[in-house]
Design a protein around this motif. Structure first.
Motif, PDB file in Angstrom:
ATOM      1  N   ALA A 125       0.837  -1.201   0.000  1.00 26.22           N
ATOM      2  CA  ALA A 125       0.000   0.000   0.000  1.00 26.22           C
ATOM      3  C   ALA A 125       0.867   1.244   0.000  1.00 26.22           C
ATOM      4  CB  ALA A 125      -0.907   0.008   1.219  1.00 26.22           C
ATOM      5  N   SER A 126       0.708   2.073  -1.020  1.00 24.47           N
ATOM      6  CA  SER A 126       1.485   3.311  -1.032  1.00 24.47           C
ATOM      7  C   SER A 126       0.685   4.427  -0.368  1.00 24.47           C
ATOM      8  CB  SER A 126       1.844   3.697  -2.466  1.00 24.47           C
ATOM      9  OG  SER A 126       0.706   3.691  -3.291  1.00 24.47           O
ATOM     10  N   GLY A 127       1.399   5.411   0.154  1.00 19.84           N
ATOM     11  CA  GLY A 127       0.703   6.521   0.792  1.00 19.84           C
ATOM     12  C   GLY A 127       1.642   7.338   1.662  1.00 19.84           C
ATOM     13  N   TYR A 128       1.106   8.415   2.185  1.00 18.16           N
ATOM     14  CA  TYR A 128       1.831   9.223   3.154  1.00 18.16           C
ATOM     15  C   TYR A 128       1.282   8.902   4.539  1.00 18.16           C
ATOM     16  CZ  TYR A 128       3.051  11.868  -1.028  1.00 18.16           C
ATOM     17  OH  TYR A 128       3.507  12.231  -2.256  1.00 18.16           O
ATOM     18  N   TYR A 129       1.975   9.352   5.560  1.00 20.01           N
ATOM     19  CA  TYR A 129       1.545   8.960   6.907  1.00 20.01           C
ATOM     20  C   TYR A 129       0.089   9.321   7.166  1.00 20.01           C
ATOM     21  CZ  TYR A 129       1.952  13.793   8.430  1.00 20.01           C
ATOM     22  OH  TYR A 129       1.763  15.132   8.578  1.00 20.01           O
ATOM     23  N   PHE A 130      -0.371  10.443   6.556  1.00 21.89           N
ATOM     24  CA  PHE A 130      -1.729  10.877   6.872  1.00 21.89           C
ATOM     25  C   PHE A 130      -2.790  10.084   6.111  1.00 21.89           C
ATOM     26  CE2 PHE A 130       0.483  13.930   4.128  1.00 21.89           C
ATOM     27  CZ  PHE A 130      -0.253  13.831   2.957  1.00 21.89           C
ATOM     28  N   THR A 131      -2.390   9.363   5.054  1.00 19.86           N
ATOM     29  CA  THR A 131      -3.367   8.451   4.447  1.00 19.86           C
ATOM     30  C   THR A 131      -3.113   7.024   4.943  1.00 19.86           C
ATOM     31  OG1 THR A 131      -1.967   8.018   2.508  1.00 19.86           O
ATOM     32  CG2 THR A 131      -3.529   9.815   2.333  1.00 19.86           C
ATOM     33  N   ALA A 132      -1.835   6.676   5.093  1.00 14.61           N
ATOM     34  CA  ALA A 132      -1.486   5.309   5.468  1.00 14.61           C
ATOM     35  C   ALA A 132      -1.891   5.011   6.912  1.00 14.61           C
ATOM     36  CB  ALA A 132       0.008   5.079   5.279  1.00 14.61           C
ATOM     37  N   GLY A 133      -1.791   6.020   7.786  1.00 14.84           N
ATOM     38  CA  GLY A 133      -2.187   5.811   9.185  1.00 14.84           C
ATOM     39  C   GLY A 133      -3.626   5.335   9.273  1.00 14.84           C
ATOM     40  N   PRO A 134      -4.576   6.130   8.749  1.00 16.58           N
ATOM     41  CA  PRO A 134      -5.968   5.675   8.777  1.00 16.58           C
ATOM     42  C   PRO A 134      -6.186   4.371   8.012  1.00 16.58           C
ATOM     43  CG  PRO A 134      -5.869   8.023   8.308  1.00 16.58           C
ATOM     44  CD  PRO A 134      -4.456   7.524   8.308  1.00 16.58           C
ATOM     45  N   LEU A 135      -5.488   4.191   6.886  1.00 19.65           N
ATOM     46  CA  LEU A 135      -5.681   2.978   6.075  1.00 19.65           C
ATOM     47  C   LEU A 135      -5.298   1.738   6.875  1.00 19.65           C
ATOM     48  CD1 LEU A 135      -6.233   1.515   3.401  1.00 19.65           C
ATOM     49  CD2 LEU A 135      -3.877   1.978   2.743  1.00 19.65           C
ATOM     50  N   VAL A 136      -4.108   1.787   7.478  1.00 23.11           N
ATOM     51  CA  VAL A 136      -3.633   0.627   8.233  1.00 23.11           C
ATOM     52  C   VAL A 136      -4.554   0.359   9.424  1.00 23.11           C
ATOM     53  CG1 VAL A 136      -1.766  -0.168   9.722  1.00 23.11           C
ATOM     54  CG2 VAL A 136      -1.242   0.838   7.500  1.00 23.11           C
ATOM     55  N   LYS A 137      -4.963   1.451  10.069  1.00 25.89           N
ATOM     56  CA  LYS A 137      -5.843   1.296  11.210  1.00 25.89           C
ATOM     57  C   LYS A 137      -7.153   0.620  10.797  1.00 25.89           C
ATOM     58  CE  LYS A 137      -7.446   4.016  15.140  1.00 25.89           C
ATOM     59  NZ  LYS A 137      -6.819   3.086  16.076  1.00 25.89           N
ATOM     60  N   GLN A 138      -7.691   1.050   9.664  1.00 25.11           N
ATOM     61  CA  GLN A 138      -8.981   0.488   9.237  1.00 25.11           C
ATOM     62  C   GLN A 138      -8.838  -0.939   8.725  1.00 25.11           C
ATOM     63  OE1 GLN A 138     -10.890   3.539   6.702  1.00 25.11           O
ATOM     64  NE2 GLN A 138     -10.133   5.064   8.157  1.00 25.11           N
ATOM     65  N   LEU A 139      -7.711  -1.250   8.080  1.00 21.50           N
ATOM     66  CA  LEU A 139      -7.482  -2.633   7.632  1.00 21.50           C
ATOM     67  C   LEU A 139      -7.449  -3.578   8.825  1.00 21.50           C
ATOM     68  CD1 LEU A 139      -4.764  -2.152   4.854  1.00 21.50           C
ATOM     69  CD2 LEU A 139      -6.933  -3.343   4.542  1.00 21.50           C
ATOM     70  N   ARG A 140      -6.673  -3.180   9.823  1.00 18.55           N
ATOM     71  CA  ARG A 140      -6.533  -4.043  11.004  1.00 18.55           C
ATOM     72  C   ARG A 140      -7.856  -4.159  11.758  1.00 18.55           C
ATOM     73  NH1 ARG A 140      -2.611  -6.244   8.881  1.00 18.55           N
ATOM     74  NH2 ARG A 140      -0.453  -5.737   9.421  1.00 18.55           N
ATOM     75  N   ALA A 141      -8.586  -3.050  11.844  1.00 18.87           N
ATOM     76  CA  ALA A 141      -9.844  -3.074  12.589  1.00 18.87           C
ATOM     77  C   ALA A 141     -10.843  -4.023  11.933  1.00 18.87           C
ATOM     78  CB  ALA A 141     -10.445  -1.675  12.660  1.00 18.87           C
ATOM     79  N   ALA A 142     -10.743  -4.177  10.609  1.00 14.02           N
ATOM     80  CA  ALA A 142     -11.680  -5.054   9.918  1.00 14.02           C
ATOM     81  C   ALA A 142     -11.206  -6.506   9.973  1.00 14.02           C
ATOM     82  CB  ALA A 142     -11.839  -4.615   8.470  1.00 14.02           C
ATOM     83  N   GLY A 143     -10.069  -6.737  10.623  1.00 15.45           N
ATOM     84  CA  GLY A 143      -9.604  -8.103  10.785  1.00 15.45           C
ATOM     85  C   GLY A 143      -8.651  -8.577   9.702  1.00 15.45           C
ATOM     86  N   VAL A 144      -8.117  -7.665   8.922  1.00 14.30           N
ATOM     87  CA  VAL A 144      -7.102  -8.043   7.936  1.00 14.30           C
ATOM     88  C   VAL A 144      -5.762  -8.097   8.655  1.00 14.30           C
ATOM     89  CG1 VAL A 144      -5.961  -7.430   5.778  1.00 14.30           C
ATOM     90  CG2 VAL A 144      -8.385  -6.919   6.099  1.00 14.30           C
ATOM     91  N   SER A 145      -5.153  -9.287   8.722  1.00 14.11           N
ATOM     92  CA  SER A 145      -3.965  -9.400   9.573  1.00 14.11           C
ATOM     93  C   SER A 145      -2.695  -9.708   8.795  1.00 14.11           C
ATOM     94  CB  SER A 145      -4.205 -10.502  10.616  1.00 14.11           C
ATOM     95  OG  SER A 145      -4.567 -11.691   9.947  1.00 14.11           O
ATOM     96  N   VAL A 146      -2.782  -9.763   7.451  1.00 16.20           N
ATOM     97  CA  VAL A 146      -1.581 -10.093   6.676  1.00 16.20           C
ATOM     98  C   VAL A 146      -0.606  -8.914   6.692  1.00 16.20           C
ATOM     99  CG1 VAL A 146      -2.855 -11.660   5.191  1.00 16.20           C
ATOM    100  CG2 VAL A 146      -2.642  -9.251   4.531  1.00 16.20           C
ATOM    101  N   PRO A 147       0.678  -9.188   6.366  1.00 13.97           N
ATOM    102  CA  PRO A 147       1.666  -8.091   6.396  1.00 13.97           C
ATOM    103  C   PRO A 147       1.286  -6.935   5.464  1.00 13.97           C
ATOM    104  CG  PRO A 147       2.753 -10.209   6.093  1.00 13.97           C
ATOM    105  CD  PRO A 147       1.291 -10.475   6.023  1.00 13.97           C
ATOM    106  N   ILE A 148       1.529  -5.722   5.951  1.00 16.36           N
ATOM    107  CA  ILE A 148       1.317  -4.535   5.128  1.00 16.36           C
ATOM    108  C   ILE A 148       2.677  -3.912   4.860  1.00 16.36           C
ATOM    109  CG2 ILE A 148       0.243  -2.262   4.993  1.00 16.36           C
ATOM    110  CD1 ILE A 148      -1.825  -3.303   7.048  1.00 16.36           C
ATOM    111  N   ILE A 149       2.944  -3.688   3.576  1.00 10.96           N
ATOM    112  CA  ILE A 149       4.244  -3.130   3.209  1.00 10.96           C
ATOM    113  C   ILE A 149       4.041  -1.721   2.660  1.00 10.96           C
ATOM    114  CG2 ILE A 149       6.164  -3.300   1.572  1.00 10.96           C
ATOM    115  CD1 ILE A 149       4.562  -6.228   3.336  1.00 10.96           C
ATOM    116  N   GLY A 150       4.757  -0.794   3.239  1.00 14.21           N
ATOM    117  CA  GLY A 150       4.641   0.593   2.814  1.00 14.21           C
ATOM    118  C   GLY A 150       5.972   1.125   2.326  1.00 14.21           C
ATOM    119  N   GLN A 151       6.081   2.451   2.221  1.00 11.49           N
ATOM    120  CA  GLN A 151       7.324   3.053   1.736  1.00 11.49           C
ATOM    121  C   GLN A 151       7.642   4.300   2.548  1.00 11.49           C
ATOM    122  OE1 GLN A 151       4.520   3.575   0.255  1.00 11.49           O
ATOM    123  NE2 GLN A 151       4.291   1.553  -0.663  1.00 11.49           N
ATOM    124  N   GLU A 152       8.568   5.093   2.018  1.00 15.13           N
ATOM    125  CA  GLU A 152       9.064   6.236   2.771  1.00 15.13           C
ATOM    126  C   GLU A 152       7.978   7.250   3.093  1.00 15.13           C
ATOM    127  OE1 GLU A 152      12.110   7.688   0.170  1.00 15.13           O
ATOM    128  OE2 GLU A 152      10.718   8.945  -0.942  1.00 15.13           O
TER     129      GLU A 152
END
Lengths: 286, 286, 384, 254
Positions: free
Chosen positions: C225-252
């Motif tokens: 998943a590409s993004g900046y902290y302000f999009t990736a933060g909510p994205l990761v939070k929402q993925l995990r909250a929905a029960g998606v537990s696989v590794p998430i790989i991001g970038q700088e």
């Protein structure tokens, strides 16, 4: 199953849109102005809600306080910004409102910093299994919170004296004035309630993203306008329907036609399509 | 003149053409458009692609102008169907739709935009003078239209299109011509911007650009050619004036927009008119 | 009467502006710097400029460059190309900077690069990823990865290091996200990765409910998943909250303490490809991390390190050139071989760097080293 | 003599309500017809349907024998069918004179391209001044419309309509809101215009003036035509009396 989940996500989006857009459509119905700065008040709601929650640890306390605070700011905005230029052509209020919105965003950045704020401990994050889905309490709270708030609002509008006065003024300001209803009072009330709802919307959204940032009003600033136009400008029921429909269109659109156009473009393509068929919106105004 | 002043002057002149185009639609003909940047973008992209294909500026700029004007007629058709605030939001939607689609077109460079655009084959000062001539032509054309019977007819449409229709005016034809001319000017401005920046990305032509242009028209005094030109100069140079308060620049910008609309709703032109008690009437008998 | 008065005010205003400009101190060397200090990208602009200011202070504390202090001339470009062009012209024409540095996003950087190239003044981009920036010409350099290079690094991290083969991509719809996605896709085959689906979102999105629901039903082995902290933060939070537990790989783009703050517990285990190694033993990196937090009052991020790096490279070149001739300074930049907080900077013919990719993982609420990708063939930037 | 206007079977429904139900009537050239009827009878809707501002569900409208019910409003206007609004609709941003000049220039603005290249308005100004003189408001010519009394604006609107050189002028309550003297003066002016050759259909509640100046009455009630003919005969018609006395005493008294 997937469709059901997308539908539910669409309803969640739609509930957030509804609570923001209702205030805007109320203002439009009464004053015929496109109140872009509404989105700035929405962001202020997010900030106040988050700061109060972090300070007291209680979201339940933060919600009414933030709503009341932002409601008051909304009244001040009306008095200082719109009241003196009501008799001018509509674009005057629109540009003034845009200017105010830009200034508000910048004030938030200067006061609260550019990085955005987060909750010490985000409330309502426990998960609820529902038909095999994991929903967060916050998501349910948004849907039910919106239903309860908007339901109460419509009940009060029909049953209380001030509510009836308000409705009468929206329907026919001159007639209402001739029955001794003070239009100014109604406008203040209107801004208080609309802005308060926007504040609640700001808090709701921050619960999902755990982020309150200066630019958080950016999307609502134009999306909410699209919604109230879609709903027929000034028509509250139309606005609610438009919010939900747009939420669902976006939820499905981002998945199935996201490679053709982005979320905003999907929303506006839908808007243009509807307006070309029904130029007065889904339900026509007043 | 150093290269800094030359580059500032060039961008100011390009913005003047852009703003005079919107003034034609919104100022003269009274059709509020919140999507003017889309036509700026259409001109810019058309020019960029043809320039990279090796066509000379005379050809590329003309094609950009024509394509933008033709698209303007299509959007103008929407103005026949929806009115006033509905039109404002529809045109805003057109802007978002344009952007959303361009972003996804790899042929147009997608998100990366188009870079390494050949130069117009002039020195920086030469190009500035070229833009100056075109801006002067745009201003002269605007004044010409304003003084002609067409301008008179635009006044009538802007004032009350139903009455104009009853008085025998083919309102649709006039609206479409206003859109065609105004968007063609935007297309020309876009083409000139392409040669100025020699690199374009979709975000150059977004909602914020549309709002900025509308602000120039409103602050200048809607419909006033000289007012709009003055406001364009001031608003384009504002970031430069306020470099020394870098952090508050955007705040000042927002506050200025608000203040002008709040205290001088007629814009600079209206303010001067009131101050100098000028009233220009077409039918002056004396 | 009033007309006259307004005219007078304008004349006076103009006169003040003209006289105000050339006031300058004598014994400094100027480095031009532009970053988005206001507007939507203000947070990155602040990090970048704080990093740049730190670098300037450190250099001046050590006696400056060849006896002269360096002076940063910082302008706000709001990350807008149309604003960056006059700024670049101002830095060159009015401030007469010896070298320009961009602490801004791709659009603004690419436009300014053209101006610097035309004026033949050297120019360094700190963290903008657009591939065409260095193609503006031989006076333009970049001290960070290209998006595509980093995307290829991401593919190796996912397919090789982690051994995950069925991947869903969530792509940010801008130049950054798109170039990462292009790089990731180009190297996917090499590491046996199948991309089962790709979803796109825009920079303004913070609510990802529908994408999350769809990703969940796709049931991938990993998410890129590409993004900046302000999009990736909510994205990761929402993925995990929905029960998606696989590794998430991001970038700088994730690389900020704020990302961890936003995503909270959900951030744990997220791995990113970046250029700042928090657990580094390299003194340059360690010192920078410590000094930055002391100066700025918040933790260093990739953008801050990049701003710092670019100024360090610029100052080193000025020192080596020991001349005001732009050509000499350009040549000195081209020959850079400098160890800085984000690695060793050495430019190829096009002005791009070859650096190892630092993979960082969130553990215990902080960024830590996960692994390093140091494959010169995979990470080779374009040379023309 | 062929009718200048022949209207047959006009039906207009708003929602489920019949605003007009199969109304037909004719006007011969040079006539001065007044149309009366209680409020909500459909008079305004009828002339709006005739000019094309309202789309009827069914209608046959012939102007000098030519079927015009498919033409847009501005084209009907160019054929000489002109109306004034019941509620005044001046161009507020213009002066009194400019309003009339604009209408006098109807030939210049027919084609967009023609309008673009014509500037001269001296001829139109002269004509407009004459018309303002005819209506007795020449001294207001250069005043802004804003703030003018209703009497002036009503006259200006008649002048504006005349500037279009109508063959048939439809006036919607030109006298409403005027005082006794103003109303009589304007009614005289309208009668004078009629004598100069313009056919007139006038909706009016002011029965006194109507009976004084018009040659024929058409009465509408509830969307239907209930009487048509010589004013004195029509006023003796029991159906007309019932419609007025039964529903709209105040207006009848006025």
């Amino acid at each position: 199953m997937l469709y059901l989940e997308l539908l539910i996500q669409g309803i969640i989006y739609g509930s957030m849109y509804a609570i923001i857009a209702v205030g805007l459509t109320l203002v439009y119905g009464l004053l015929r102005i496109l109140h872009v700065a509404h989105a700035g008040l929405f962001a202020l709601g997010g900030y106040l809600g988050l700061l109060i929650t972090n300070a007291t640890g209680s979201l339940l306390l933060a919600m009414p306080l933030a709503a009341a605070g932002v409601g008051l700011v909304g009244m001040v905005v009306y008095r200082l910004c719109y009241h003196p230029i009501l008799d001018r052509p509509p674009y005057v209020a629109l540009i003034a409102s845009i200017g105010l919105f830009i200034a508000m965003e910048e004030i938030y950045r200067l006061v609260f910093g550019p990085y955005g704020l987060t909750y010490n401990d985000v409330p309502l994050q426990s998960q609820i299994a529902f038909l095999g889905m994991n929903l967060r309490t916050a998501e349910l709270a948004i849907v039910f919170g919106s239903v309860i708030l908007l339901g109460t609002l419509s009940y009060l509008a029909q049953k209380t004296r001030i509510g009836v006065a308000w409705k009468a003024t929206v329907d026919d300001p001159q007639m209402a004035a001739s029955f001794g209803i003070d239009p100014l009072k109604v406008r203040y009330l209107n801004f208080f309630i609309g802005s308060g709802l926007a504040a609640i919307g700001g808090i709701f959204i921050s619960l999902l993203s755990n982020l309150v940032e200066p630019t958080m009003g950016g999307v609502p600033s134009y999306k909410a306008l699209a919604i109230i136009v879609l709903g027929g400008l000034g028509n509250v029921t139309g606005t609610l329907i438009a919010s939900l429909v747009l939420g669902v269109v976006e939820a499905f659109g981002t998945i199935y036609i996201g490679h053709l156009m982005d979320r905003d473009a999907i929303a506006f393509a839908f808007l243009i399509l509807v307006l070309m068929i029904r130029p007065q919106g889904m339900l026509s105004g007043r | 003149m150093g290269i800094y002043e030359v580059s500032l002057a060039t961008i100011v002149l390009i913005n003047i053409i852009l703003a005079l185009g919107l003034n034609m639609i919104t100022g003269f003909c009274g059709q509020i458009s919140l999507g003017h940047a889309a036509f700026y973008g259409i001109g810019a992209y058309c020019t960029a692609i043809l320039a990279k294909a090796g066509f000379p500026p005379a050809v590329t700029l003309l094609c950009g102008l024509i394509l933008a004007g033709a698209s303007g007629v299509v959007v103008g058709l929407a103005s026949l169907r929806v009115r006033e605030d509905f039109l404002a939001i529809t045109t805003m939607g057109v802007g978002f739709l344009f952007l959303g689609i361009v972003r996804q077109q790899e042929a147009l460079g997608g998100e990366l935009g188009i870079s390494s655009i050949p130069s117009a084959g002039m020195s920086k000062i030469g190009f500035m003078l070229f833009v100056l001539v075109l801006a002067a032509l745009a201003a002269a054309f605007s004044l010409f239209i304003k003084r002609s019977w067409m301008g008179f007819a635009f006044d009538a449409v802007a004032d009350d299109e139903d009455t104009a229709r009853v008085l025998g005016l083919d309102v649709a034809a006039y609206k479409l011509s206003a859109f065609a001319m105004g968007t063609a000017m935007a297309g020309l401005a876009g083409g000139l911007y392409t040669y100025f920046a020699r690199f374009i990305v979709p975000d150059d032509f977004g909602f914020i650009t549309s709002i900025t242009v509308l602000s120039m028209v409103a602050v200048g005094g809607i419909g006033s050619v000289f007012g709009v030109m003055a406001a364009t100069v001031v608003l384009t140079l504002m970031p430069e004036f306020f470099r020394f308060i870098s952090d508050y620049k955007l705040l000042v910008y927002g506050a200025l927009l608000f203040t002008v609309m709040r205290f001088a709703p007629g814009g600079l032109a209206g303010f001067l008119q009131t101050a100098l008690r000028i009233r220009k009437a077409r039918g002056e008998t004396g | 009467m009033l007309k006259k008065r307004i005219f007078m005010v304008m004349v006076i205003g103009l006169a003040v502006l003209i006289t105000y400009a050339p006031l300058m101190a004598a014994e400094t060397i100027k480095i031009g710097f532009h970053a988005p200090l206001t507007g939507f990208a203000a947070s990155d602009g602040k990090s970048a400029s704080e990093g740049a200011k730190l670098a300037a202070e450190q250099i001046n504390a050590k006696g400056g460059v060849n006896g002269k202090m360096i002076e940063l001339v910082i302008y706000d470009d709001q990350a807008k190309p149309a604003q960056a062009i006059p700024i670049a012209n101002k830095l060159i024409g009015q401030d007469k900077v010896a070298i320009g540095v961009s602490g801004s996003y791709s659009g603004a950087t690419r436009s300014a690069a053209g101006v610097f190239q035309e004026a033949k003044i050297p120019y360094i981009s700190a963290y903008a990823i657009h591939p065409d920036i260095t193609r503006a010409g031989d006076y333009v350099f970049r001290t960070s990865f290209l998006g595509e290079v980093q995307g290829r690094g991401g593919a190796k991290l996912v397919g090789d290091t982690l051994g995950k083969k069925r991947v869903v991509m969530i792509t940010l719809q801008n130049d950054f996200g798109k170039s990462l996605a292009a790089g990731f896709k180009s190297a996917a085959d090499k590491f046996g990765i199948t991309i089962t689906n790709e979803y796109q979102y825009s920079m303004k999105d913070r609510q990802f409910g529908s994408i999350v629901a769809k990703v969940k039903s796709d049931n991938p082995e990993a998410i890129y998943a590409s993004g900046y902290y302000f999009t990736a933060g909510p994205l990761v939070k929402q993925l995990r909250a929905a029960g998606v537990s696989v590794p998430i790989i991001g970038q700088e783009g994730y690389d900020s303490q704020k990302f961890i703050e936003i995503a909270g517990d959900a951030a744990e285990g997220v791995i990113i490809t970046t250029s700042l190694d928090r657990d580094s033993d390299v003194p340059e990196t360690k010192d920078f991390i410590a000094a930055f937090e002391k100066k700025a009052g918040f933790k260093a991020d990739m953008v801050a390190a990049s701003g710092h790096t670019a100024i360090m490279v610029a100052a080193e070149a000025l020192k080596k050139a020991n001349s005001t001739d732009p050509r000499a300074i350009r040549d000195a930049v081209a020959e850079t071989d400098l160890k800085v907080s984000t690695g060793t900077i050495k430019f190829n013919k096009l002005g791009e760097v070859l650096k190892a990719v630092q993979n960082q993982i969130v553990k215990g609420g902080n960024w830590h080293r996960h692994s390093v990708i140091d494959d010169p063939e995979l990470l080779a930037p374009p040379a023309e | 003599m062929t009718a200048i206007l022949k209207v047959s079977g006009v039906t207009v429904r708003f929602g489920g309500i019949h605003a007009l139900d199969d109304v037909s009537f004719e006007v011969t050239p040079g006539e001065f017809v007044s149309m009366i009827g209680p409020n909500g009878a459909g008079k305004t809707t009828l002339i709006r349907a005739i000019t094309g501002v309202v789309q009827p569900q069914s209608a046959e409208i012939r102007l000098s024998g030519r079927e015009i019910s498919n033409l847009p409003t501005h084209k009907r206007s160019r054929l000489g069918l002109v109306m004034t609004h019941q509620i005044v609709r001046p161009f507020h941003s213009m002066s009194v004179l400019e309003n009339v000049i604009f209408a006098a220039g109807h030939g210049r603005i027919q084609s967009v391209f023609g309008a673009m290249v014509s500037f001269d308005l001296s001829r139109e100004r002269d004509r407009a001044m004459k018309l303002l003189g005819l209506l007795g408001i020449a001294e207001m010519a250069d005043k802004s419309v804003r703030g003018q009394p209703l009497g002036v604006i009503k006259r200006m609107e008649v002048a504006r309509a005349l500037a279009l050189e109508p063959k048939l002028l439809l006036l919607d309550e030109p006298l409403a809101g005027l005082n006794h003297i103003e109303a009589a003066r304007l009614a005289d002016t309208v009668a004078d215009i009629n004598r100069r050759g313009t056919t007139i259909v006038m909706i009016e509640h002011n029965l006194g003036e109507v009976l004084r100046v018009s040659e024929r009455l058409v009465v509408l009630d509830n969307g239907r035509k209930i009487a048509d003919g010589n004013p004195n005969e029509v006023m003796r018609n029991p159906a007309v009396r019932a419609a007025y006395v039964g529903k709209d005493e105040t207006d009848a008294a006025a």
